[in-house]
Scaffold this motif. Structure first.
Motif, PDB file in Angstrom:
ATOM      1  N   VAL A   1       0.833  -1.205   0.000  1.00 51.64           N
ATOM      2  CA  VAL A   1       0.000   0.000   0.000  1.00 51.64           C
ATOM      3  C   VAL A   1       0.867   1.255   0.000  1.00 51.64           C
ATOM      4  N   ALA A   2       2.033   1.209   0.630  1.00 55.49           N
ATOM      5  CA  ALA A   2       2.943   2.357   0.598  1.00 55.49           C
ATOM      6  C   ALA A   2       3.339   2.677  -0.845  1.00 55.49           C
ATOM      7  N   TYR A   3       3.647   1.650  -1.635  1.00 57.39           N
ATOM      8  CA  TYR A   3       3.984   1.868  -3.049  1.00 57.39           C
ATOM      9  C   TYR A   3       2.774   2.394  -3.821  1.00 57.39           C
ATOM     10  N   ILE A   4       1.601   1.846  -3.534  1.00 52.03           N
ATOM     11  CA  ILE A   4       0.380   2.305  -4.202  1.00 52.03           C
ATOM     12  C   ILE A   4       0.119   3.776  -3.883  1.00 52.03           C
ATOM     13  N   ASN A   5       0.270   4.152  -2.596  1.00 48.24           N
ATOM     14  CA  ASN A   5       0.062   5.550  -2.208  1.00 48.24           C
ATOM     15  C   ASN A   5       1.055   6.480  -2.895  1.00 48.24           C
ATOM     16  N   LEU A   6       2.299   6.048  -2.956  1.00 44.70           N
ATOM     17  CA  LEU A   6       3.322   6.861  -3.615  1.00 44.70           C
ATOM     18  C   LEU A   6       2.964   7.086  -5.076  1.00 44.70           C
ATOM     19  N   PHE A   7       2.539   6.036  -5.758  1.00 47.72           N
ATOM     20  CA  PHE A   7       2.201   6.127  -7.178  1.00 47.72           C
ATOM     21  C   PHE A   7       0.964   6.992  -7.397  1.00 47.72           C
ATOM     22  N   CYS A   8      -0.112   6.685  -6.666  1.00 49.32           N
ATOM     23  CA  CYS A   8      -1.380   7.379  -6.903  1.00 49.32           C
ATOM     24  C   CYS A   8      -1.332   8.837  -6.463  1.00 49.32           C
ATOM     25  N   TYR A   9      -0.793   9.081  -5.289  1.00 47.67           N
ATOM     26  CA  TYR A   9      -0.828  10.428  -4.734  1.00 47.67           C
ATOM     27  C   TYR A   9       0.203  11.363  -5.366  1.00 47.67           C
ATOM     28  N   TYR A  10       1.427  10.870  -5.505  1.00 45.24           N
ATOM     29  CA  TYR A  10       2.526  11.778  -5.847  1.00 45.24           C
ATOM     30  C   TYR A  10       2.935  11.715  -7.326  1.00 45.24           C
ATOM     31  N   ILE A  11       2.591  10.644  -8.018  1.00 44.62           N
ATOM     32  CA  ILE A  11       2.926  10.551  -9.442  1.00 44.62           C
ATOM     33  C   ILE A  11       1.723  10.910 -10.310  1.00 44.62           C
ATOM     34  N   ILE A  12       0.512  10.601  -9.814  1.00 38.45           N
ATOM     35  CA  ILE A  12      -0.704  10.935 -10.567  1.00 38.45           C
ATOM     36  C   ILE A  12      -1.413  12.155  -9.972  1.00 38.45           C
ATOM     37  N   GLY A  13      -1.722  12.115  -8.679  1.00 33.14           N
ATOM     38  CA  GLY A  13      -2.569  13.121  -8.059  1.00 33.14           C
ATOM     39  C   GLY A  13      -2.001  14.521  -8.049  1.00 33.14           C
ATOM     40  N   LEU A  14      -0.769  14.674  -7.563  1.00 36.48           N
ATOM     41  CA  LEU A  14      -0.174  16.014  -7.470  1.00 36.48           C
ATOM     42  C   LEU A  14      -0.009  16.676  -8.839  1.00 36.48           C
ATOM     43  N   PRO A  15       0.564  15.980  -9.843  1.00 42.19           N
ATOM     44  CA  PRO A  15       0.656  16.628 -11.169  1.00 42.19           C
ATOM     45  C   PRO A  15      -0.702  17.004 -11.751  1.00 42.19           C
ATOM     46  N   LEU A  16      -1.701  16.128 -11.561  1.00 43.12           N
ATOM     47  CA  LEU A  16      -3.030  16.439 -12.093  1.00 43.12           C
ATOM     48  C   LEU A  16      -3.627  17.648 -11.374  1.00 43.12           C
ATOM     49  N   GLY A  17      -3.414  17.730 -10.060  1.00 39.31           N
ATOM     50  CA  GLY A  17      -3.884  18.888  -9.311  1.00 39.31           C
ATOM     51  C   GLY A  17      -3.218  20.174  -9.783  1.00 39.31           C
ATOM     52  N   PHE A  18      -1.921  20.093 -10.070  1.00 40.71           N
ATOM     53  CA  PHE A  18      -1.194  21.267 -10.580  1.00 40.71           C
ATOM     54  C   PHE A  18      -1.759  21.693 -11.934  1.00 40.71           C
ATOM     55  N   VAL A  19      -1.988  20.718 -12.818  1.00 34.36           N
ATOM     56  CA  VAL A  19      -2.496  21.038 -14.160  1.00 34.36           C
ATOM     57  C   VAL A  19      -3.882  21.676 -14.070  1.00 34.36           C
ATOM     58  N   MET A  20      -4.769  21.087 -13.270  1.00 30.96           N
ATOM     59  CA  MET A  20      -6.132  21.609 -13.173  1.00 30.96           C
ATOM     60  C   MET A  20      -6.179  22.945 -12.428  1.00 30.96           C
ATOM     61  N   GLY A  21      -5.255  23.130 -11.490  1.00 26.88           N
ATOM     62  CA  GLY A  21      -5.267  24.362 -10.714  1.00 26.88           C
ATOM     63  C   GLY A  21      -4.681  25.547 -11.443  1.00 26.88           C
ATOM     64  N   TRP A  22      -3.542  25.329 -12.112  1.00 27.64           N
ATOM     65  CA  TRP A  22      -2.830  26.447 -12.744  1.00 27.64           C
ATOM     66  C   TRP A  22      -2.979  26.451 -14.271  1.00 27.64           C
ATOM     67  N   VAL A  23      -2.744  25.320 -14.925  1.00 28.23           N
ATOM     68  CA  VAL A  23      -2.824  25.280 -16.394  1.00 28.23           C
ATOM     69  C   VAL A  23      -4.262  25.506 -16.852  1.00 28.23           C
ATOM     70  N   ALA A  24      -5.213  24.773 -16.227  1.00 30.30           N
ATOM     71  CA  ALA A  24      -6.630  24.950 -16.576  1.00 30.30           C
ATOM     72  C   ALA A  24      -7.247  26.146 -15.861  1.00 30.30           C
ATOM     73  N   ASP A  25      -6.495  26.762 -14.961  1.00 33.12           N
ATOM     74  CA  ASP A  25      -6.916  27.970 -14.248  1.00 33.12           C
ATOM     75  C   ASP A  25      -8.233  27.766 -13.489  1.00 33.12           C
ATOM     76  N   LEU A  26      -8.349  26.609 -12.822  1.00 32.99           N
ATOM     77  CA  LEU A  26      -9.547  26.324 -12.032  1.00 32.99           C
ATOM     78  C   LEU A  26      -9.346  26.639 -10.551  1.00 32.99           C
ATOM     79  N   GLY A  27      -8.164  27.133 -10.190  1.00 30.14           N
ATOM     80  CA  GLY A  27      -7.913  27.550  -8.818  1.00 30.14           C
ATOM     81  C   GLY A  27      -7.919  26.406  -7.823  1.00 30.14           C
ATOM     82  N   VAL A  28      -8.376  26.718  -6.607  1.00 30.95           N
ATOM     83  CA  VAL A  28      -8.340  25.729  -5.533  1.00 30.95           C
ATOM     84  C   VAL A  28      -9.261  24.548  -5.827  1.00 30.95           C
ATOM     85  N   THR A  29     -10.381  24.805  -6.515  1.00 33.20           N
ATOM     86  CA  THR A  29     -11.282  23.704  -6.875  1.00 33.20           C
ATOM     87  C   THR A  29     -10.593  22.731  -7.819  1.00 33.20           C
ATOM     88  N   GLY A  30      -9.801  23.254  -8.750  1.00 31.15           N
ATOM     89  CA  GLY A  30      -9.069  22.398  -9.674  1.00 31.15           C
ATOM     90  C   GLY A  30      -7.977  21.607  -8.984  1.00 31.15           C
TER      91      GLY A  30
END
Length: 402
Positions: free
Chosen positions: A318-347
């Motif tokens: 589960v530690a490996y799963i969390n690392l993959f899902c949260y930090y390799i998928i989740g954080l970059p997607l949050g950055f893209v939706m927040g800043w690139v797509a300009d959706l702010g905190v909701t993105g």
């Protein structure tokens, strides 16, 4: 790291190797105490660390003073948390409940004394915390060592110093598994602080995260209960019973989450008034309520599946799963939706939830549903045999009978 005891003590209790629970507890004390020593520089050098991270001098200096006064509480964690897991694995939850309630009242009184009567300010609050945490430990320790756990506590033993490295590995996997998840949501707040009009966004996010944290407490109870029940059943060799316990926990927790999700959506215009009267913040909270509802729905499943993982001893996976899902998928997607797509905190929040938490929940769900639970019971039996020794009392009785 103390959650490793949920696996070891829970499975040993199910296998009726009761005498090993006290030895596991002592091993955990040793390992966590050493980790507390390793973490000391963070407390001692808190001020320069915070200044290096860009914190203001006033806040950094006061934080450094408080961190030094919190050192006793820091060390209390190493002893209290394993003790709570030790009792929890034996289904003695009401003991920790009543002790926590009594200490809460005691803490309120001494906080008032140190902060207001003696006028120690924030240092007084830190001293009150130190005292309360250590009182909790000594009360629970008295309960365990004074005869209320006769099967699982047989006194201090030198056997606690054996197999420490294996214990360190399991404890570390348990700690990493949970820390990767807790830190993930702290990063959400840090990322929000770098948005334009960050004050408004952080205010609204803080309200939503507080509501989420309150509701999450219910599911953290399911996390703990599921871990204990699954570990007990696997230790007893009942793989199907462990599977059934997991299903029931997921169903009950999900129904509760659905109820609160509907409640949040229905009162999305009003629940923000619990915290503020600012119309701008209320409006932003309203906009974020749907993401909060999705988060609450995921809360109904994800913690329970994590509890199944802890009870089964899957922490490293589960530690490996969390690392993959949260930090390799989740954080970059949050950055893209927040800043690139300009959706702010909701993105940012939406990307981290959909890309991180949702994917992690799906993977854990597939992992849990496809497990051969009879093999898991066999693995638990092998783990119990590997990590434990025969009960000396049983050996004596067998020799007398022979």
């Amino acid at each position: 790291m103390a959650s490793a005891l949920e696996t070891l003590c829970g499975q040993a209790f199910g296998a009726k190797r009761h005498h090993m629970l006290g030895i596991y507890l002592q091993r955990s004390w040793i390992v966590l105490f050493l980790c507390c020593i390793l973490l000391l520089p963070i407390y001692i050098f808190a001020s320069p660390i915070l200044k290096l991270l860009g914190q203001s001098d006033d806040v950094a200096e006061m934080s450094g003073v408080v961190s030094l006064w919190l050192l006793p509480m820091h060390f209390s964690y190493a002893f209290l948390f394993p003790l709570q897991r030790f009792l929890q694995s034996q289904l003695k939850n009401f003991v920790t409940l009543w002790v926590a309630l009594v200490v809460l009242v005691f803490h309120a009184l001494i906080s008032w004394l140190f902060v207001y009567v003696l006028d120690f300010g924030v240092v007084g609050a830190a001293i009150a915390l130190d005292i309360s945490w250590w009182v909790s430990f000594f009360v629970l320790l008295g309960y365990v060592t004074c005869g209320w756990c006769p099967l699982s506590w047989t006194g201090f033993s030198m056997e606690a110093f054996s197999d420490l490295w294996e214990f360190v590995k399991l404890s570390t996997a348990s700690g990493v598994m949970l820390c990767l998840e807790f830190w993930y949501y702290r990063i959400l707040i840090l990322m929000t602080g770098h948005l334009q009009n960050a004050t408004l966004s952080v205010d609204a996010l803080s309200i939503c995260m507080t509501m989420n944290a309150w509701e999450l407490m219910i599911h953290l109870a399911f996390f703990a209960g599921t871990g204990v029940r699954v570990s007990n059943e696997l230790g007893a060799g009942n793989g199907q019973a462990a599977k059934f316990a997991a299903k029931v926990s997921v169903a009950e927790s999900s129904l509760i989450a659905l109820f609160f999700c509907i409640l949040i959506i229905a009162f999305r215009d009003n629940f923000g008034y619990i915290f503020t009267t600012s119309s701008d913040v209320i409006q932003r909270v309203n906009q974020m309520s749907y993401i909060l509802g999705i988060t609450i729905l995921l809360n109904g499943v994800q913690p329970v599946l994590s509890g199944v993982a802890v009870g089964s001893g899957w922490q490293a996976w589960v530690a490996y799963i969390n690392l993959f899902c949260y930090y390799i998928i989740g954080l970059p997607l949050g950055f893209v939706m927040g800043w690139v797509a300009d959706l702010g905190v909701t993105g940012i929040w939406g990307g981290m939830i959909l890309g991180g938490t949702a994917v992690q929940t799906v993977i854990l769900g597939i992992m849990t549903s496809r497990r051969d639970w009879e093999k898991e019971a066999q693995k638990a039996s092998q783990r119990v045999n590997k990590w434990s020794t025969p009960n000396p009392d049983d050996q004596t009785e067998e020799q007398q009978y022979t």
